[in-house]
Write a protein that holds these residues in place. Structure first.
Motif, mmCIF file in Angstrom:
data_model
loop_
_atom_site.group_PDB
_atom_site.id
_atom_site.type_symbol
_atom_site.label_atom_id
_atom_site.label_comp_id
_atom_site.label_asym_id
_atom_site.label_seq_id
_atom_site.Cartn_x
_atom_site.Cartn_y
_atom_site.Cartn_z
ATOM 1 N N ASP A 258 11.996 11.487 -3.016
ATOM 2 C CA ASP A 258 12.618 12.753 -3.389
ATOM 3 C C ASP A 258 11.545 13.666 -3.980
ATOM 4 O OD1 ASP A 258 14.552 14.647 -3.857
ATOM 5 O OD2 ASP A 258 15.889 13.282 -4.944
ATOM 6 N N TYR A 259 11.916 14.896 -4.320
ATOM 7 C CA TYR A 259 10.993 15.809 -4.983
ATOM 8 C C TYR A 259 10.426 15.156 -6.244
ATOM 9 C CZ TYR A 259 12.315 19.701 -1.972
ATOM 10 O OH TYR A 259 12.505 20.516 -0.887
ATOM 11 N N PHE A 260 9.127 15.292 -6.426
ATOM 12 C CA PHE A 260 8.407 14.768 -7.584
ATOM 13 C C PHE A 260 8.472 13.242 -7.692
ATOM 14 C CE2 PHE A 260 10.372 18.902 -8.763
ATOM 15 C CZ PHE A 260 9.235 19.680 -8.612
ATOM 16 N N GLY A 261 8.722 12.580 -6.578
ATOM 17 C CA GLY A 261 8.765 11.121 -6.571
ATOM 18 C C GLY A 261 7.367 10.518 -6.619
ATOM 19 N N THR A 262 7.327 9.192 -6.774
ATOM 20 C CA THR A 262 6.055 8.484 -6.915
ATOM 21 C C THR A 262 5.984 7.314 -5.941
ATOM 22 O OG1 THR A 262 6.004 9.017 -9.277
ATOM 23 C CG2 THR A 262 4.513 7.286 -8.516
ATOM 24 N N LEU A 263 4.918 7.270 -5.176
ATOM 25 C CA LEU A 263 4.631 6.103 -4.347
ATOM 26 C C LEU A 263 3.629 5.247 -5.108
ATOM 27 C CD1 LEU A 263 3.838 6.033 -0.537
ATOM 28 C CD2 LEU A 263 2.616 4.597 -2.151
ATOM 29 N N VAL A 264 4.001 3.994 -5.385
ATOM 30 C CA VAL A 264 3.126 3.086 -6.123
ATOM 31 C C VAL A 264 2.584 2.042 -5.153
ATOM 32 C CG1 VAL A 264 2.893 1.530 -8.089
ATOM 33 C CG2 VAL A 264 4.531 3.431 -8.182
ATOM 34 N N ALA A 265 1.271 2.008 -5.014
ATOM 35 C CA ALA A 265 0.606 1.092 -4.090
ATOM 36 C C ALA A 265 0.291 -0.222 -4.794
ATOM 37 C CB ALA A 265 -0.678 1.727 -3.562
ATOM 38 N N VAL A 266 0.860 -1.314 -4.264
ATOM 39 C CA VAL A 266 0.599 -2.658 -4.770
ATOM 40 C C VAL A 266 0.090 -3.554 -3.643
ATOM 41 C CG1 VAL A 266 1.615 -4.706 -5.831
ATOM 42 C CG2 VAL A 266 2.311 -2.447 -6.606
ATOM 43 N N GLY A 267 0.735 -3.477 -2.485
ATOM 44 C CA GLY A 267 0.337 -4.292 -1.346
ATOM 45 C C GLY A 267 -1.025 -3.883 -0.810
ATOM 46 N N ILE A 268 -1.759 -4.850 -0.281
ATOM 47 C CA ILE A 268 -3.127 -4.606 0.188
ATOM 48 C C ILE A 268 -3.193 -4.781 1.708
ATOM 49 C CG2 ILE A 268 -5.547 -5.252 -0.021
ATOM 50 C CD1 ILE A 268 -4.878 -6.480 -2.731
ATOM 51 N N PRO A 269 -3.326 -3.680 2.460
ATOM 52 C CA PRO A 269 -3.488 -3.799 3.914
ATOM 53 C C PRO A 269 -4.831 -4.442 4.249
ATOM 54 C CG PRO A 269 -2.858 -1.562 3.265
ATOM 55 C CD PRO A 269 -3.273 -2.285 2.028
ATOM 56 N N PRO A 270 -4.999 -4.951 5.470
ATOM 57 C CA PRO A 270 -6.298 -5.496 5.889
ATOM 58 C C PRO A 270 -7.408 -4.458 5.724
ATOM 59 C CG PRO A 270 -4.595 -6.026 7.492
ATOM 60 C CD PRO A 270 -3.974 -5.068 6.518
ATOM 61 N N PRO A 271 -8.645 -4.890 5.524
ATOM 62 C CA PRO A 271 -9.762 -3.960 5.281
ATOM 63 C C PRO A 271 -9.939 -2.911 6.375
ATOM 64 C CG PRO A 271 -10.434 -6.203 4.810
ATOM 65 C CD PRO A 271 -9.079 -6.294 5.432
ATOM 66 N N THR A 272 -9.551 -3.230 7.598
ATOM 67 C CA THR A 272 -9.743 -2.299 8.708
ATOM 68 C C THR A 272 -8.616 -1.281 8.837
ATOM 69 O OG1 THR A 272 -8.706 -3.908 10.186
ATOM 70 C CG2 THR A 272 -11.112 -3.950 10.028
ATOM 71 N N SER A 273 -7.537 -1.441 8.077
ATOM 72 C CA SER A 273 -6.393 -0.533 8.189
ATOM 73 C C SER A 273 -6.637 0.764 7.433
ATOM 74 C CB SER A 273 -5.126 -1.201 7.648
ATOM 75 O OG SER A 273 -4.773 -2.313 8.423
ATOM 76 N N LYS A 274 -6.031 1.832 7.933
ATOM 77 C CA LYS A 274 -6.088 3.121 7.258
ATOM 78 C C LYS A 274 -4.685 3.720 7.202
ATOM 79 C CE LYS A 274 -10.852 4.288 8.546
ATOM 80 N NZ LYS A 274 -11.733 5.283 9.204
ATOM 81 N N VAL A 275 -4.401 4.379 6.094
ATOM 82 C CA VAL A 275 -3.117 5.051 5.921
ATOM 83 C C VAL A 275 -3.284 6.517 6.284
ATOM 84 C CG1 VAL A 275 -1.309 5.661 4.274
ATOM 85 C CG2 VAL A 275 -2.459 3.436 4.113
ATOM 86 N N SER A 276 -2.346 7.052 7.067
ATOM 87 C CA SER A 276 -2.472 8.423 7.536
ATOM 88 C C SER A 276 -1.199 9.220 7.238
ATOM 89 C CB SER A 276 -2.736 8.435 9.054
ATOM 90 O OG SER A 276 -2.777 9.747 9.551
ATOM 91 N N PHE A 277 -1.347 10.329 6.535
ATOM 92 C CA PHE A 277 -0.235 11.258 6.340
ATOM 93 C C PHE A 277 -0.802 12.641 6.049
ATOM 94 C CE2 PHE A 277 -0.893 8.796 2.404
ATOM 95 C CZ PHE A 277 -1.280 9.789 1.530
ATOM 96 N N HIS A 278 -0.008 13.650 6.311
ATOM 97 C CA HIS A 278 -0.459 15.031 6.114
ATOM 98 C C HIS A 278 -0.320 15.420 4.649
ATOM 99 C CE1 HIS A 278 -1.028 19.338 6.675
ATOM 100 N NE2 HIS A 278 -1.422 19.059 7.916
#
Length: 344
Positions: A258-278
């Motif tokens: 929602d507006y002003f929400g928070t994404l908290v990163a805990v999980g660890i993707p493989p070293p070769t992975s990349k996250v993509s968003f605008h």
């Protein structure tokens, strides 16, 4: 006795053998361990995914102090004191990171990790620096406290840094894993409404048993954002805790906020992975992305109090030390936290 890692890599095994009791330095205490968890990080270390490690893994240990170094003066450094040993075995307490903010010691510049830098808790004895003793309550079984030392406190700390208002919706992605299942319990106990995101009917049952109000199967839902709006009656999440180690989980989670929400990163993707968003997703909605690591000693005590009060009840699968090789590769598939008994 200790479980000693053999052949780090895809063919790893554990050899159960006698090892020498560690020698104490003047400012250390010796802990006789009663139980320890075995978690996904231990498995990754065994496989060699996280680089070199110590031959004795483990960082969810519970035990009691049985000897103290000659210069120990802390009130907690006394024989009989119950303590926990987590991922962080020592932090200096004085570097610019340690003193920068609450919880800074979790990113100490010179921190030492159990099972990676020094022998871990898959052994009868371990040493702890006097300055990093973590006292624990006496009236909780060791097998229930062990999961708190890493998985539990990691989930609890992620919920703390999300800084959401009780009563709001919080989703956990990868909710059926060791961190996720405990996160569902902590979230419910802290007053949040919980949405579990994972894959498959069996995992859905596990999540609902752990306290999820809503379960969303990402294998069936084409659009998680639409699914959340549908199930909540038009409300998005104030926070999403991503416990899953997949880049796609992060990309989907961002659109569930929602507006002003928070994404908290805990999980660890493989070293070769990349996250993509605008970046417009962040700009338009004012959302935040925060990386959260395991908690500090205060977080551990707070997380343990939920267990002591019966508000969080870790589901554990108890095994003997000689069963570790049999169960270790299945740790991410089990319906509970794997806990190794270290006392006869």
């Amino acid at each position: 006795m200790a479980a000693v890692l053999q052949d780090q890599g895809p063919n790893f095994t554990f050899r159960i053998q006698e090892v020498e009791i560690p020698t104490l330095k003047p400012r250390e205490v010796l802990v006789k361990l009663e139980a320890t968890g075995f978690c996904g990080t231990d498995l990754s270390l065994a496989y060699g995914y996280l680089g070199s490690c110590n031959s004795i893994l483990g960082h969810e240990g519970i035990g009691r102090i049985v000897a103290t170094g000659s210069d120990c003066a802390s009130k907690a450094a006394v024989e009989g004191q119950r303590v926990g040993i987590g991922w962080i075995r020592d932090a200096c307490g004085s570097c610019r990171v340690c003193i920068s903010a609450a919880g800074g010691e979790t990113r100490c510049i010179t921190q030492v990790f159990s099972g990676r830098d020094i022998p871990g808790t898959l052994a009868s004895f371990a040493v702890v620096p006097e300055r990093y003793i973590t006292p624990l309550p006496d009236d909780v079984p060791s097998e229930l406290l062990a999961p708190v030392m890493c998985a539990g406190v990691t989930a609890y700390k992620a919920l703390k840094v999300a800084n959401s208002t009780p009563g709001s919706w919080i989703a956990l992605s990868g909710a059926a894993g060791g961190v996720g299942l405990l996160g569902l319990q902590y979230a419910k106990a802290m007053g949040y409404r919980t949405i579990a995101i994972d894959g498959g009917e069996r995992r859905g049952g596990i999540c609902l048993d752990a306290g999820a109000e809503i379960y969303l199967d990402y294998e069936k839902e084409k659009d998680l954002r639409s699914a959340i709006l549908r199930e909540t009656g038009g409300t998005l999440c104030s926070a999403v805790i991503v416990c899953a180690g997949a880049a796609s989980a992060y990309e989907s989670a961002l659109h569930c906020l929602d507006y002003f929400g928070t994404l908290v990163a805990v999980g660890i993707p493989p070293p070769t992975s990349k996250v993509s968003f605008h970046p417009l997703t962040l700009i338009d909605y004012g959302v935040k992305v925060i990386g959260s690591i395991t908690g500090d000693r205060v977080d551990i005590l707070e997380a343990a109090e939920f267990v002591r009060r019966g508000l969080v009840k870790p589901k554990v699968i108890g095994i003997g030390l000689n069963e570790l090789s049999q169960y270790s590769r299945r740790v991410n598939e089990l319906d509970g936290k794997l806990v190794v008994r270290l006392e006869n």
